[in-house]
Design an enzyme around this catalytic site. Structure first.
Site, PDB file in Angstrom:
ATOM      1  N   GLY A 231       0.824  -1.382   0.078  1.00  0.00           N
ATOM      2  CA  GLY A 231      -0.381  -0.284  -0.157  1.00  0.00           C
ATOM      3  C   GLY A 231       0.780   1.236   0.436  1.00  0.00           C
ATOM      4  O   GLY A 231       1.774   1.632   0.765  1.00  0.00           O
TER       5      GLY A 231
ATOM      6  N   ILE B 178       0.066  -3.973  11.057  1.00  0.00           N
ATOM      7  CA  ILE B 178       1.507  -3.152  10.565  1.00  0.00           C
ATOM      8  C   ILE B 178       0.931  -2.025  10.454  1.00  0.00           C
ATOM      9  O   ILE B 178       1.911  -0.750  10.513  1.00  0.00           O
ATOM     10  CB  ILE B 178       2.103  -3.668   8.338  1.00  0.00           C
ATOM     11  CG1 ILE B 178       2.167  -5.255   8.633  1.00  0.00           C
ATOM     12  CG2 ILE B 178       3.069  -2.719   8.753  1.00  0.00           C
ATOM     13  CD1 ILE B 178       2.985  -5.445   9.679  1.00  0.00           C
TER      14      ILE B 178
ATOM     15  N   ASN C 189      -7.401   1.030  -1.690  1.00  0.00           N
ATOM     16  CA  ASN C 189      -7.473   0.629   0.205  1.00  0.00           C
ATOM     17  C   ASN C 189      -8.093   1.398   0.200  1.00  0.00           C
ATOM     18  O   ASN C 189      -7.862   2.745   0.902  1.00  0.00           O
ATOM     19  CB  ASN C 189      -5.807   0.199   0.554  1.00  0.00           C
ATOM     20  CG  ASN C 189      -6.486  -0.878   1.313  1.00  0.00           C
ATOM     21  OD1 ASN C 189      -7.481  -0.958   1.711  1.00  0.00           O
ATOM     22  ND2 ASN C 189      -5.327  -1.091   2.268  1.00  0.00           N
TER      23      ASN C 189
ATOM     24  N   CYS D 217      -8.926  -0.798   4.883  1.00  0.00           N
ATOM     25  CA  CYS D 217      -7.234  -1.111   5.744  1.00  0.00           C
ATOM     26  C   CYS D 217      -8.281  -0.972   7.602  1.00  0.00           C
ATOM     27  O   CYS D 217      -8.064  -0.452   7.475  1.00  0.00           O
ATOM     28  CB  CYS D 217      -6.071  -0.731   6.128  1.00  0.00           C
ATOM     29  SG  CYS D 217      -5.011  -1.177   7.041  1.00  0.00           S
TER      30      CYS D 217
ATOM     31  N   GLY E 181      -6.713 -16.380   2.054  1.00  0.00           N
ATOM     32  CA  GLY E 181      -6.687 -18.456   2.123  1.00  0.00           C
ATOM     33  C   GLY E 181      -6.418 -19.030   1.295  1.00  0.00           C
ATOM     34  O   GLY E 181      -5.300 -19.598   1.378  1.00  0.00           O
TER      35      GLY E 181
HETATM   36  C1  FMN Z   1       1.674  -8.063   6.743  1.00  0.00           C
HETATM   37  C2  FMN Z   1       0.249  -7.679   6.004  1.00  0.00           C
HETATM   38  C3  FMN Z   1       0.593  -6.651   5.147  1.00  0.00           C
HETATM   39  C4  FMN Z   1      -0.741  -5.964   4.952  1.00  0.00           C
HETATM   40  N1  FMN Z   1      -0.643  -5.134   4.002  1.00  0.00           N
HETATM   41  C5  FMN Z   1      -1.396  -4.467   3.226  1.00  0.00           C
HETATM   42  C6  FMN Z   1      -1.561  -2.829   2.667  1.00  0.00           C
HETATM   43  O1  FMN Z   1      -1.475  -2.204   2.137  1.00  0.00           O
HETATM   44  N2  FMN Z   1      -2.648  -3.319   1.444  1.00  0.00           N
HETATM   45  C7  FMN Z   1      -4.057  -4.115   1.210  1.00  0.00           C
HETATM   46  O2  FMN Z   1      -4.559  -3.916   0.436  1.00  0.00           O
HETATM   47  N3  FMN Z   1      -4.012  -4.630   1.825  1.00  0.00           N
HETATM   48  C8  FMN Z   1      -2.910  -5.123   2.958  1.00  0.00           C
HETATM   49  N4  FMN Z   1      -3.207  -6.591   2.963  1.00  0.00           N
HETATM   50  C9  FMN Z   1      -3.870  -7.120   3.079  1.00  0.00           C
HETATM   51  C10 FMN Z   1      -3.857  -8.315   1.529  1.00  0.00           C
HETATM   52  O3  FMN Z   1      -3.515  -7.758   0.580  1.00  0.00           O
HETATM   53  C11 FMN Z   1      -4.862  -9.810   1.439  1.00  0.00           C
HETATM   54  O4  FMN Z   1      -5.714  -8.706   1.731  1.00  0.00           O
HETATM   55  C12 FMN Z   1      -5.025 -10.415   2.855  1.00  0.00           C
HETATM   56  O5  FMN Z   1      -4.112 -11.091   3.308  1.00  0.00           O
HETATM   57  C13 FMN Z   1      -5.937 -11.503   3.076  1.00  0.00           C
HETATM   58  O6  FMN Z   1      -5.339 -12.388   1.405  1.00  0.00           O
HETATM   59  P1  FMN Z   1      -4.057 -13.516   2.619  1.00  0.00           P
HETATM   60  O7  FMN Z   1      -5.791 -14.147   3.261  1.00  0.00           O
HETATM   61  O8  FMN Z   1      -4.081 -14.482   1.163  1.00  0.00           O
HETATM   62  O9  FMN Z   1      -2.999 -13.637   3.398  1.00  0.00           O
HETATM   63  C14 FMN Z   1      -1.669  -6.802   3.843  1.00  0.00           C
HETATM   64  C15 FMN Z   1      -1.788  -8.458   4.558  1.00  0.00           C
HETATM   65  C16 FMN Z   1      -1.253  -8.645   5.645  1.00  0.00           C
HETATM   66  C17 FMN Z   1      -0.619  -9.640   6.192  1.00  0.00           C
END
Ligand code: FMN
Length: 306
Positions: free
Chosen positions: A47, A72, A128, A131, A245
């Protein structure tokens, strides 16, 4: 040869539907030893805000039995450093780059979108509005459908880049918000961002995260994400990108089956940094084995009993 390509918007055609999710793939640098960025459908950057942002205090990551909690707080290097230090490397790697953007105010989003519009090597913006770990920006736009629509409409006017609006699962009616942002001119919708959660430490009797609450991601959230993608894909005309996931080719196929036109891999990149391209290969193998010539024949082919 199976045709894995998907078109998400005019001018946004991906060679395959597999992307890496924002915040779990940095700017691609750390992953280059494990996969070729140009083999991905697209990579989504961490982001980005107009100015650099420090994020929340530590500890800001906690493991849970089948996922993780993070708070974060959208730490990032800011737009100038991104354009100077990161985008040229991504261009050289021929990556299809989607820049994930956020702001604390409407004006921040608009200035950033206008700035990025002028740059070469950006395929689309992911907005986004979802968040859960910051006080200003993000979720405050994502939980109010009128605010979300107004913001997306204004960004639509500020840029000619394809727009993907990323939705929060932390709402009562995700379909209502999806409809509003589609009507406001978003080209696609991506979902889900993390689900607000909490962990506590029995020894210290304190919250495990300095921020107290954080966003849950990983295998734990897949059934929720799948349900929301299914519900939204049925109700909007624009393409939906599934996130939540995804760890295997079969997980990706399940999201495509319920109507996602593409998917993003997030937390699982931390476990296997080569997973996104392994999923591309797994997808191709599945479609070949089942005699499906084109991924578009498979997308949304779920049979739901009446
Ligand atoms: C460490 C971390 C940082 C993330 N930072 C952002 C971000 O900066 N902007 C955003 O839109 N989503 C962010 N996300 C969300 C992920 O892009 C994603 O939508 C979410 O983790 C669900 O997918 P997953 O279960 O495959 O991780 C972050 C997720 C994690 C785990």
């Amino acid at each position: 040869m199976v045709d894995l390509s998907v078109t998400l918007a005019p001018g946004l055609r991906l060679k395959n539907p597999i992307m890496t999710a924002s915040g779990t793939f940095g700017y691609g640098r750390e992953y280059q030893p494990y996969l070729q960025l140009d083999n991905l459908g697209a990579m989504i950057t961490k982001g980005l805000s107009l100015r650099p942002k420090a994020g929340n205090d530590c500890p800001r990551i906690v493991e849970t039995p089948c996922g993780m909690l993070n708070a974060i707080g959208l730490e990032n290097i800011g737009a100038d450093a991104f354009l100077r230090d990161e985008l040229p490397t991504l261009r050289a790697a021929r990556a299809t780059v989607v820049v994930n953007i956020f702001g604390e105010t409407r004006d921040d989003y608009l200035r950033l979108a206008t700035m990025l519009n002028r740059e070469e090597g950006i395929a689309a913006l992911e907005i986004n509005i979802s968040c859960p770990n910051v006080k200003a920006g993000g979720i405050q736009f994502g939980t109010d459908s009128r605010m979300a629509a107004e913001l997306v409409g204004a960004i639509r006017e500020a840029t000619s880049l394809p727009l993907i609006t990323k939705l929060s699962p932390n709402v009562t009616d995700i379909v209502a918000i999806a409809r509003e942002v589609a009507a406001a001119g978003s080209d696609c919708i991506s979902l889900i961002n993390t689900i607000t959660g909490m962990a506590v430490d029995l020894k210290t009797k304190k919250p495990s995260l300095a921020n107290v609450t954080g966003g849950l991601s990983g295998p734990a959230i897949k059934p929720v994400a799948l349900r929301m993608v299914y519900q939204v894909a049925k109700e909007v005309e624009i393409p939906v990108i599934g996130i939540g996931g995804i760890a295997t080719a079969n997980d990706a196929l399940e999201f495509l089956l319920v109507g996602a036109s593409a998917i993003q891999v997030g937390t699982y990149n931390f476990i296997n940094p080569g997973i996104a391209t392994e999923i591309v290969a797994g997808l191709e193998a599945y479609l070949t084995a089942h005699g499906v010539a084109s991924i578009s024949d498979f997308i949304g082919s779920l049979e739901v009993p009446e």
